[in-house]
Design an enzyme around this catalytic site. Structure first.
Site, short mmCIF file in Angstrom:
data_model
loop_
_atom_site.label_atom_id
_atom_site.label_comp_id
_atom_site.label_asym_id
_atom_site.label_seq_id
_atom_site.Cartn_x
_atom_site.Cartn_y
_atom_site.Cartn_z
N GLU A 92 6.56 1.73 3.27
CA GLU A 92 7.03 1.70 1.89
C GLU A 92 6.18 2.56 0.98
OE1 GLU A 92 8.18 -3.00 2.17
OE2 GLU A 92 7.21 -2.24 0.38
N CYS A 118 1.63 -12.73 0.41
CA CYS A 118 1.95 -11.31 0.53
C CYS A 118 2.87 -11.06 1.73
CB CYS A 118 0.65 -10.51 0.67
SG CYS A 118 0.89 -8.79 1.14
N CYS A 156 2.58 4.76 -5.44
CA CYS A 156 1.87 3.70 -4.73
C CYS A 156 2.10 3.92 -3.23
CB CYS A 156 2.44 2.36 -5.18
SG CYS A 156 1.83 0.96 -4.24
N CYS A 164 -2.97 -12.57 3.74
CA CYS A 164 -2.86 -13.27 2.45
C CYS A 164 -1.52 -14.04 2.43
CB CYS A 164 -2.95 -12.30 1.28
SG CYS A 164 -4.50 -11.38 1.29
N CYS A 179 4.40 -5.37 -2.66
CA CYS A 179 3.89 -4.95 -1.37
C CYS A 179 4.58 -5.55 -0.14
CB CYS A 179 2.43 -5.38 -1.44
SG CYS A 179 1.47 -5.23 -0.01
N CYS A 211 -0.53 -5.82 7.91
CA CYS A 211 -1.93 -6.00 7.47
C CYS A 211 -2.50 -7.21 8.19
CB CYS A 211 -1.98 -6.21 5.95
SG CYS A 211 -3.67 -6.40 5.32
#
Ligand code: SAH
Ligand code: SF4
Length: 360
Positions: free
Chosen positions: A92, A126, A112, A123, A342, A119
């Protein structure tokens, strides 16, 4: 195969000289790469045919990102793309434009970028974190995201003004490729973006922050804090230990001392989780007097069962910080209705649950 977007200008010079050509030929590659966006070496007609052929024979290519999906917010200010990079990974990247007639200041076109697919930090709020880690992006794949938008903007007579590393992934967990992309994008014979127009956002990886401080670059740093104490932070950022909240704040202070660039602490506000007046007071106590800036980000509900606080609670949280003398802003929400947070677009597409996507 080597993508020419991977090379620093000095490396490009070395390459052409190693192939037996004069140094200045490097500029005849670099200028078009960063201003005309060729898709192929044969799109650079000013290069001697023999050099083009030698580069092709040596396995040198020009990579480009291919758009899989494009969604634009209703006001047209936010464009979110799902891009296929040369190794068939989709990633993205978002363009956020700020209209000075609405918010004052200068017009801005901020890109961005993502640094990883998925990841490992996990988190809980997220979408990328909930996807798990898939792979690190190469520097050229980070550069390609910027180039793709630069070309779109150029067609409108506009250009990239700012860059934030706030897309999918943890930039400091892919340090070497991330910093290579920064050096290419800021090099005056590369993309030429001002160092001060770049911000790297991190969950707080100590070794990465320390290394970045030593790079002698004027890059902005944002650290995602989300909680004023270790117990709460650990619930939101399960991989948070061994870095304590106090240590993270100290790292931010050291970065400021070393670079002169002020550090922003990002704080995703979640209703009933980390938005109470007591928590705001605790955060204010922690940050008071150290000159840091807090960016409050009302959560975009993407993963888990998190809700955005009411406007009243957001303003109250901000008031407590401000009255304690902690410099604080609420992030202007961009592209909420197009899943601009995100990792969200890729997740939405996987489940086909998102808004109506227009195929590009
Ligand atoms: N890994 C880095 C950079 C990418 S995330 C980091 O965590 O800082 C960039 C920012 O988006 C972080 O501040 C993160 O907390 C925030 N973010 C992630 N998910 C979000 C969501 N659902 N709503 C609002 N902000 C979110
Ligand atoms: Fe990774 Fe940042 Fe998402 Fe946390 S917020 S999971 S560190 S991308």
């Amino acid at each position: 195969m080597t993508d020419l977007y991977r090379l620093l200008p000095e490396e490009m010079e070395q390459l052409v000289m190693d192939m037996g050509y004069p140094r200045y030929r490097a500029d005849q590659i670099l200028l078009p790469l960063y201003y005309k966006f060729p898709k192929d070496l044969n799109d650079i007609p000013q290069l001697p045919k023999k050099l083009r052929d030698d580069l092709i024979a040596g396995g040198y290519t020009i990579g480009s990102a291919k758009e899989i999906h494009r969604i634009v917010s209703e006001d047209g200010d936010t464009t979110k793309l799902l891009l296929n990079l040369t190794d068939n990974n989709s990633v993205e990247a978002v363009l956020m434009q700020y209209d000075p007639s609405k918010i004052g200041g200068h017009p801005r076109s901020t890109i961005c970028v993502s640094t990883q697919i998925g990841c490992a930090m996990g988190c809980v709020f997220c979408a990328t974190g909930q996807m798990g880690f898939e792979t690190n992006l190469k520097a050229e794949h980070i550069v390609s995201q910027v180039i793709h938008f630069a070309e779109i903007l150029q067609q409108r007579g506009e250009h990239v003004t700012n860059l934030v590393f706030m897309g999918m992934g943890e930039p400091m967990a892919n340090y070497d490729e991330m910093i290579r992309s920064v050096k290419i994008l800021t090099h005056d014979r590369g993309f030429g973006l001002g160092q001060r127009h770049i911000t790297i956002s991190t969950i707080g990886i100590k070794s990465g922050i320390e290394k970045l401080a030593e790079e002698n670059l004027q890059i902005g740093l944002a650290i995602s804090l989300h909680a004023p104490n270790n117990a709460l932070r650990k619930k939101l950022v399960p991989t948070a230990s061994p870095n304590s909240v106090e240590e993270i704040i100290e790292l931010g202070g050291n970065y400021f001392k070393k670079t002169g660039r002020r550090v922003t602490f990002e704080y995703a506000l979640m209703a009933g989780v980390n938005d109470s007046p007591e928590i705001a007071t605790e955060l204010a106590r922690l940050l008071k007097g150290n000159g840091s800036h807090v960016n409050l980000i009302p959560i975009n509900p993407t993963a888990g069962d998190f809700q955005r606080p009411s406007e009243k609670n957001i303003l109250e949280f901000e008031r407590i910080l401000s009255e304690a003398g902690v410099n604080c802003t609420v992030r202007i929400e961009k592209g909420t209705e197009i899943s601009a947070a995100c990792g969200q677009l890729r997740t939405d597409l996987a489940g086909q649950t998102g808004p109506n996507f227009s195929k590009s």
